[in-house]
Design an enzyme around this catalytic site. Structure first.
Site, PDB file in Angstrom:
ATOM      1  CB  CYS A 115      -0.953   0.005   1.188  1.00  0.00           C
ATOM      2  SG  CYS A 115      -2.154  -1.317   1.114  1.00  0.00           S
ATOM      3  CG  HIS A 252      -3.209   3.862   1.930  1.00  0.00           C
ATOM      4  ND1 HIS A 252      -3.632   3.441   0.690  1.00  0.00           N
ATOM      5  CD2 HIS A 252      -3.258   2.780   2.742  1.00  0.00           C
ATOM      6  CE1 HIS A 252      -3.918   2.151   0.757  1.00  0.00           C
ATOM      7  NE2 HIS A 252      -3.707   1.733   1.987  1.00  0.00           N
ATOM      8  CG  ASN A 282      -6.610  -0.550   1.019  1.00  0.00           C
ATOM      9  OD1 ASN A 282      -5.862  -0.142   0.125  1.00  0.00           O
ATOM     10  ND2 ASN A 282      -6.166  -0.952   2.189  1.00  0.00           N
TER      11      ASN A 282
HETATM   12  O1  UT7 Z   1      -3.875  -0.688   3.534  1.00  0.00           O
HETATM   13  C1  UT7 Z   1      -3.267  -1.553   4.399  1.00  0.00           C
HETATM   14  C2  UT7 Z   1      -3.685  -1.412   5.724  1.00  0.00           C
HETATM   15  N1  UT7 Z   1      -4.910  -2.055   6.096  1.00  0.00           N
HETATM   16  C3  UT7 Z   1      -5.698  -1.388   6.885  1.00  0.00           C
HETATM   17  O2  UT7 Z   1      -5.470  -0.228   7.118  1.00  0.00           O
HETATM   18  C4  UT7 Z   1      -6.832  -2.101   7.582  1.00  0.00           C
HETATM   19  C5  UT7 Z   1      -6.795  -1.780   9.033  1.00  0.00           C
HETATM   20  N2  UT7 Z   1      -7.875  -2.326   9.802  1.00  0.00           N
HETATM   21  C6  UT7 Z   1      -9.166  -1.977   9.650  1.00  0.00           C
HETATM   22  O3  UT7 Z   1      -9.497  -1.207   8.786  1.00  0.00           O
HETATM   23  C7  UT7 Z   1     -10.178  -2.512  10.637  1.00  0.00           C
HETATM   24  O4  UT7 Z   1      -9.509  -3.161  11.677  1.00  0.00           O
HETATM   25  C8  UT7 Z   1     -11.199  -3.453  10.012  1.00  0.00           C
HETATM   26  C9  UT7 Z   1     -12.153  -2.664   9.122  1.00  0.00           C
HETATM   27  C10 UT7 Z   1     -10.486  -4.519   9.216  1.00  0.00           C
HETATM   28  C11 UT7 Z   1     -12.047  -4.142  11.082  1.00  0.00           C
HETATM   29  O5  UT7 Z   1     -12.629  -3.224  11.965  1.00  0.00           O
HETATM   30  P1  UT7 Z   1     -12.538  -3.477  13.540  1.00  0.00           P
HETATM   31  O6  UT7 Z   1     -13.366  -2.433  14.155  1.00  0.00           O
HETATM   32  O7  UT7 Z   1     -11.083  -3.521  13.898  1.00  0.00           O
HETATM   33  O8  UT7 Z   1     -13.241  -4.863  13.720  1.00  0.00           O
HETATM   34  P2  UT7 Z   1     -12.639  -6.255  14.259  1.00  0.00           P
HETATM   35  O9  UT7 Z   1     -11.646  -6.796  13.309  1.00  0.00           O
HETATM   36  O10 UT7 Z   1     -12.214  -6.051  15.659  1.00  0.00           O
HETATM   37  O11 UT7 Z   1     -13.933  -7.163  14.219  1.00  0.00           O
HETATM   38  C12 UT7 Z   1     -15.078  -6.884  15.026  1.00  0.00           C
HETATM   39  C13 UT7 Z   1     -16.118  -7.959  14.762  1.00  0.00           C
HETATM   40  C14 UT7 Z   1     -15.570  -9.368  14.866  1.00  0.00           C
HETATM   41  O12 UT7 Z   1     -16.561 -10.180  15.485  1.00  0.00           O
HETATM   42  P3  UT7 Z   1     -16.415 -10.561  17.047  1.00  0.00           P
HETATM   43  O13 UT7 Z   1     -15.124 -11.323  17.140  1.00  0.00           O
HETATM   44  O14 UT7 Z   1     -16.391  -9.248  17.766  1.00  0.00           O
HETATM   45  O15 UT7 Z   1     -17.640 -11.380  17.274  1.00  0.00           O
HETATM   46  C15 UT7 Z   1     -15.450  -9.817  13.416  1.00  0.00           C
HETATM   47  O16 UT7 Z   1     -15.601 -11.205  13.252  1.00  0.00           O
HETATM   48  O17 UT7 Z   1     -16.651  -7.840  13.438  1.00  0.00           O
HETATM   49  C16 UT7 Z   1     -16.603  -9.107  12.773  1.00  0.00           C
HETATM   50  N3  UT7 Z   1     -16.416  -8.892  11.344  1.00  0.00           N
HETATM   51  C17 UT7 Z   1     -17.435  -8.636  10.507  1.00  0.00           C
HETATM   52  N4  UT7 Z   1     -18.760  -8.555  10.708  1.00  0.00           N
HETATM   53  C18 UT7 Z   1     -19.525  -8.256   9.631  1.00  0.00           C
HETATM   54  C19 UT7 Z   1     -15.259  -8.858  10.649  1.00  0.00           C
HETATM   55  N5  UT7 Z   1     -15.524  -8.593   9.363  1.00  0.00           N
HETATM   56  C20 UT7 Z   1     -16.858  -8.458   9.248  1.00  0.00           C
HETATM   57  C21 UT7 Z   1     -17.704  -8.171   8.176  1.00  0.00           C
HETATM   58  N6  UT7 Z   1     -19.048  -8.079   8.414  1.00  0.00           N
HETATM   59  N7  UT7 Z   1     -17.260  -7.961   6.925  1.00  0.00           N
END
Ligand code: UT7
Length: 325
Positions: A115, A252, A282
């Site tokens: 990225c 980004h 992204n």
């Molecule tokens: O460009 C390279 C860099 N990459 C990034 O910058 C990405 C950085 N990270 C992020 O953008 C965020 O961490 C995410 C968007 C990937 C996730 O957001 P989050 O607020 O950190 O959520 P999380 O990963 O902590 O997940 C929360 C919950 C989980 O369920 P439990 O364990 O709390 O029951 C996940 O299983 O959301 C669940 N989950 C989803 N639910 C519905 C994960 N993906 C999804 C989904 N739809 N697509």
């Protein structure tokens, strides 16, 4: 001692035609439009057509940038393509792009910093131009991340999309320190110890297969805000400018929440932040030039504006460029 400066003389972009909305994704994996919008700010992304390759996207963006610059193939002697999704393991996608655009002189190569690839490529092209290794560079970020996503993994497949953006940089005499147009400063960093937080589980030397993107989203998020802030503060310190001097912050486009958190932490008002993540997700190395292109086209970024870019991605890699547009 390097002299001269590299001036942006053209900017262009290309997005594939097919739109994949959050509602479409909700029919493919267990997710919802609400979850994706709330956690990432993304509403839709573009997906390359079958047979449409990273080089096709790069050629379209490159062509658009050349047209904006009023230049033709004979004027370019460096093609740099930042990509983590090359057409083939080798040759470089940049060599294909060079040939397709009819560029018959100079050098071409790919740059792999995921990225952060475009931010790295601007830094590399700028130093090559100022060292006399080339006179005009076509710097492209192009990706087809749809080809490396695990479409059954809801935690990653909802976040990424395909696209390309490009800049033409031209070597000119003079010094950016006196307020002239050009790349003022760049800052490039990496820390290879953090590979396991964001990687593709394949490759020519390890599995012999392409593999799929794997990400520990929450950890990446945490590092992103810290690393991006460090990159911005360092590039400003190197150039002697202050955050208030910045006309446009073009980050980004990974996640609206990361954008908001870093802008808040750095004290950049929301009206100076260019955000396009909602409409293309992204797109890795393509995201900064796509956003630059939108803000140039709609008249926000004008000649003489101080523009700050940043990116952070797999590696980890991160960095920033400060450009007097
Ligand atoms: O460009 C390279 C860099 N990459 C990034 O910058 C990405 C950085 N990270 C992020 O953008 C965020 O961490 C995410 C968007 C990937 C996730 O957001 P989050 O607020 O950190 O959520 P999380 O990963 O902590 O997940 C929360 C919950 C989980 O369920 P439990 O364990 O709390 O029951 C996940 O299983 O959301 C669940 N989950 C989803 N639910 C519905 C994960 N993906 C999804 C989904 N739809 N697509």
């Amino acid at each position: 001692m390097m002299t001269g400066r590299s001036v942006v003389v053209g900017c262009g972009a290309y997005l594939p035609a097919r739109v994949l909305t959050n509602h479409d994704l909700a029919r493919m994996v267990d997710t919802s439009d609400e979850w994706i919008v709330e956690r990432s700010g993304i509403r839709e992304r573009r997906i390359a057509a079958e047979g449409e390759l990273t080089s096709d996207l790069a050629v379209a963006a490159g062509q658009a940038a050349l047209e904006k610059a009023g230049l033709s193939a004979g004027d370019i002697d460096l093609v740099l393509v930042a990509t983590a999704t090359p057409d083939r393991t080798f040759p470089a996608t940049a060599a294909r792009v060079q040939a397709r655009l009819g560029i018959l002189q100079g050098a071409s190569f790919d740059l792999q910093a995921v990225c952060s690839g475009f931010v790295y490529a601007v830094g590399v092209a700028d130093s090559m131009l100022r060292n006399g290794l080339a006179r005009r560079a076509l710097v492209i970020g192009a990706e087809t991340f749809s080809r490396i996503l695990d479409w059954t993994d809801r935690a990653t497949c909802v976040l990424f999309g395909d696209g390309a953006g490009a800049l033409v940089l031209e070597a000119r005499p003079g010094d950016v320190g006196t307020g002239e147009r050009g790349v003022v400063a760049s800052y490039l960093r990496s820390d290879g110890r953090l590979e396991d937080l964001l990687y593709v589980d394949g490759g020519p030397s390890s599995t012999g297969k392409v593999g799929h993107l794997r990400m520990a989203g929450r950890e990446v998020f945490r590092h992103a805000v810290t690393n991006i802030s460090e990159a911005v503060e360092t590039v400003l310190a190197r150039s002697g400018y202050k955050i208030e001097d910045i006309a446009w912050f073009v980050p980004h486009q990974a996640n609206q929440r990361i954008l908001d958190a870093t802008a808040r932490r750095l004290g950049i008002p929301p009206e100076k932040v260019v955000t396009t993540v909602a409409v293309h997700g992204n797109t890795s190395a393509a995201s900064v030039p796509l956003a630059l292109s939108v803000a140039v086209e709609d008249g926000r970024i004008r000649e003489g504006d101080l523009v700050l870019t940043e990116a952070m991605g797999g590696g980890f890699t991160w960095g920033a460029n400060l450009i007097r547009w």
